[in-house]
Motif scaffolding. Sequence first.
Motif, PDB file in Angstrom:
ATOM      1  N   GLU A  70       0.830  -1.804  -0.249  1.00  0.00           N
ATOM      2  CA  GLU A  70      -0.237   0.557  -0.234  1.00  0.00           C
ATOM      3  C   GLU A  70       0.577   1.262   0.402  1.00  0.00           C
ATOM      4  O   GLU A  70       0.335   2.206  -0.612  1.00  0.00           O
ATOM      5  CB  GLU A  70      -0.771  -0.205   0.784  1.00  0.00           C
ATOM      6  N   LYS A  71       1.999   1.439   0.580  1.00  0.00           N
ATOM      7  CA  LYS A  71       2.703   2.578   0.389  1.00  0.00           C
ATOM      8  C   LYS A  71       4.552   2.433  -0.443  1.00  0.00           C
ATOM      9  O   LYS A  71       4.083   2.968  -1.061  1.00  0.00           O
ATOM     10  CB  LYS A  71       3.804   2.266   1.937  1.00  0.00           C
ATOM     11  N   ALA A  72       4.526   0.890  -0.802  1.00  0.00           N
ATOM     12  CA  ALA A  72       5.079   1.526  -1.975  1.00  0.00           C
ATOM     13  C   ALA A  72       5.164   1.562  -3.419  1.00  0.00           C
ATOM     14  O   ALA A  72       5.580   1.437  -4.071  1.00  0.00           O
ATOM     15  CB  ALA A  72       6.436  -0.036  -1.473  1.00  0.00           C
ATOM     16  N   PHE A  73       4.216   0.338  -3.842  1.00  0.00           N
ATOM     17  CA  PHE A  73       3.463   1.004  -4.931  1.00  0.00           C
ATOM     18  C   PHE A  73       1.865   1.153  -5.260  1.00  0.00           C
ATOM     19  O   PHE A  73       0.837   1.216  -5.353  1.00  0.00           O
ATOM     20  CB  PHE A  73       2.490  -0.909  -5.617  1.00  0.00           C
ATOM     21  N   SER A  74       2.389   3.167  -4.758  1.00  0.00           N
ATOM     22  CA  SER A  74       0.632   3.520  -4.543  1.00  0.00           C
ATOM     23  C   SER A  74       1.051   4.767  -5.325  1.00  0.00           C
ATOM     24  O   SER A  74       2.624   4.964  -5.973  1.00  0.00           O
ATOM     25  CB  SER A  74       0.556   4.454  -2.909  1.00  0.00           C
ATOM     26  N   GLY A  75       0.844   5.333  -5.809  1.00  0.00           N
ATOM     27  CA  GLY A  75       0.717   6.979  -6.339  1.00  0.00           C
ATOM     28  C   GLY A  75       0.767   6.441  -8.308  1.00  0.00           C
ATOM     29  O   GLY A  75       0.667   6.074  -8.565  1.00  0.00           O
ATOM     30  N   VAL A  76       2.213   7.147  -8.225  1.00  0.00           N
ATOM     31  CA  VAL A  76       2.240   6.962  -9.768  1.00  0.00           C
ATOM     32  C   VAL A  76       3.203   5.101  -9.600  1.00  0.00           C
ATOM     33  O   VAL A  76       3.360   4.559 -11.248  1.00  0.00           O
ATOM     34  CB  VAL A  76       4.262   7.617  -9.993  1.00  0.00           C
ATOM     35  N   TYR A  77       3.099   5.104  -8.731  1.00  0.00           N
ATOM     36  CA  TYR A  77       3.681   3.240  -8.662  1.00  0.00           C
ATOM     37  C   TYR A  77       2.963   2.087  -8.256  1.00  0.00           C
ATOM     38  O   TYR A  77       3.164   1.124  -8.498  1.00  0.00           O
ATOM     39  CB  TYR A  77       4.841   3.319  -7.549  1.00  0.00           C
ATOM     40  N   ARG A  78       1.482   2.487  -9.393  1.00  0.00           N
ATOM     41  CA  ARG A  78       0.082   1.789  -8.673  1.00  0.00           C
ATOM     42  C   ARG A  78       0.220   0.685  -9.530  1.00  0.00           C
ATOM     43  O   ARG A  78      -0.300  -0.037  -9.302  1.00  0.00           O
ATOM     44  CB  ARG A  78      -1.170   2.240  -8.692  1.00  0.00           C
ATOM     45  N   ALA A  79       1.007   0.913 -10.583  1.00  0.00           N
ATOM     46  CA  ALA A  79       0.971   0.039 -11.088  1.00  0.00           C
ATOM     47  C   ALA A  79       1.777  -1.392 -10.929  1.00  0.00           C
ATOM     48  O   ALA A  79       1.762  -2.033 -11.884  1.00  0.00           O
ATOM     49  CB  ALA A  79       1.513   0.415 -12.833  1.00  0.00           C
ATOM     50  N   THR A  80       2.362  -1.142 -10.781  1.00  0.00           N
ATOM     51  CA  THR A  80       3.015  -2.085  -9.929  1.00  0.00           C
ATOM     52  C   THR A  80       2.252  -3.241  -8.951  1.00  0.00           C
ATOM     53  O   THR A  80       2.710  -4.195  -8.196  1.00  0.00           O
ATOM     54  CB  THR A  80       4.486  -2.115  -9.190  1.00  0.00           C
ATOM     55  N   ARG A  81       1.138  -2.977  -8.190  1.00  0.00           N
ATOM     56  CA  ARG A  81       0.030  -3.196  -7.148  1.00  0.00           C
ATOM     57  C   ARG A  81      -0.503  -4.335  -7.844  1.00  0.00           C
ATOM     58  O   ARG A  81      -0.209  -5.308  -6.382  1.00  0.00           O
ATOM     59  CB  ARG A  81      -0.923  -3.127  -7.059  1.00  0.00           C
ATOM     60  N   TRP A  82       0.314  -5.133  -8.919  1.00  0.00           N
ATOM     61  CA  TRP A  82      -0.042  -6.889  -9.082  1.00  0.00           C
ATOM     62  C   TRP A  82       1.182  -7.801  -8.775  1.00  0.00           C
ATOM     63  O   TRP A  82       0.965  -8.959  -8.545  1.00  0.00           O
ATOM     64  CB  TRP A  82      -0.269  -6.854 -10.537  1.00  0.00           C
ATOM     65  N   THR A  83       2.458  -6.857  -8.188  1.00  0.00           N
ATOM     66  CA  THR A  83       3.405  -7.932  -7.104  1.00  0.00           C
ATOM     67  C   THR A  83       2.599  -8.395  -6.290  1.00  0.00           C
ATOM     68  O   THR A  83       3.450  -9.253  -5.320  1.00  0.00           O
ATOM     69  CB  THR A  83       4.561  -7.248  -7.277  1.00  0.00           C
ATOM     70  N   LEU A  84       1.842  -7.629  -5.538  1.00  0.00           N
ATOM     71  CA  LEU A  84       1.135  -8.458  -4.196  1.00  0.00           C
ATOM     72  C   LEU A  84       1.218  -9.478  -4.450  1.00  0.00           C
ATOM     73  O   LEU A  84      -0.032 -10.365  -3.386  1.00  0.00           O
ATOM     74  CB  LEU A  84       0.103  -7.126  -3.498  1.00  0.00           C
TER      75      LEU A  84
END
Length: 192
Positions: A70-84
């Motif tokens: 929720e912290k590391a893959f937020s904002g412009v980095y949302r695209a990487t949330r799939w890594t969860l």
Amino acid sequence: MTSSRTEHDHPILPQILARRSVRRFADRPVEREKLLACVDAARLAPSAENSQPSRFILIDDPAVKKAFGEKAFSGVYRATRWTLDAPALVVLAAKPDFIANRLGRLIQGTPFWLVDIGIAGEHFVLQAQSMGLGTCWIGWFSSRKAGRFLRLPPGVRAAMVLAVGYPAKGWTPGPLRRLDNEAFFSWNAWKK
Ligand SMILES: Cc1cc2nc3c(=O)[nH]c(=O)nc-3n(C[C@H](O)[C@H](O)[C@H](O)COP(=O)(O)O)c2cc1C
């Protein structure tokens, strides 16, 4: 006893050839012993001046992983949330040391600690590959927020993340798109 193996026929090449970034994972935890074997391969990597600046933080607790993401893959980095969806995330952190990095870089110019972390990370990746695990290097995350979440001490940077898990059922490796040797290297001089 005879062997058809030549000195150039090392068993690591098939692993290198088979490895691809895996972005779809099976819903199956990764055994800690396997993660530790990967960590061991990473720990044995060489580093500039043997300074060993890399530190690996393994996140396999689902609640911690979610909170981290929720912290590391937020904002412009949302695209990487799939890594969860990966059962484990490995944060590659490093503390650049004084001799190899501050002084060395001032004179020589290359950030050796980044090279060191890359070598250690790829040792991890290839060991994982050899045990049937899939990985994906992740550079697109908030290093600042990741560092704050993990309470990294001053001077320590979360440089990269690795997503780790068993590839999802039906996952097939994509094509290996690489330069050919002609473009990749030259003997004795820069090829124009
Ligand atoms: C330093 C580095 C950063 C990367 N960052 C990301 C990333 O943020 N997201 C992602 O999906 N893949 C990322 N990748 C994976 C690359 O896209 C992938 O390695 C490349 O396209 C080659 O494909 P292959 O790994 O399947 O051979 C990264 C790879 C490296 C080495």
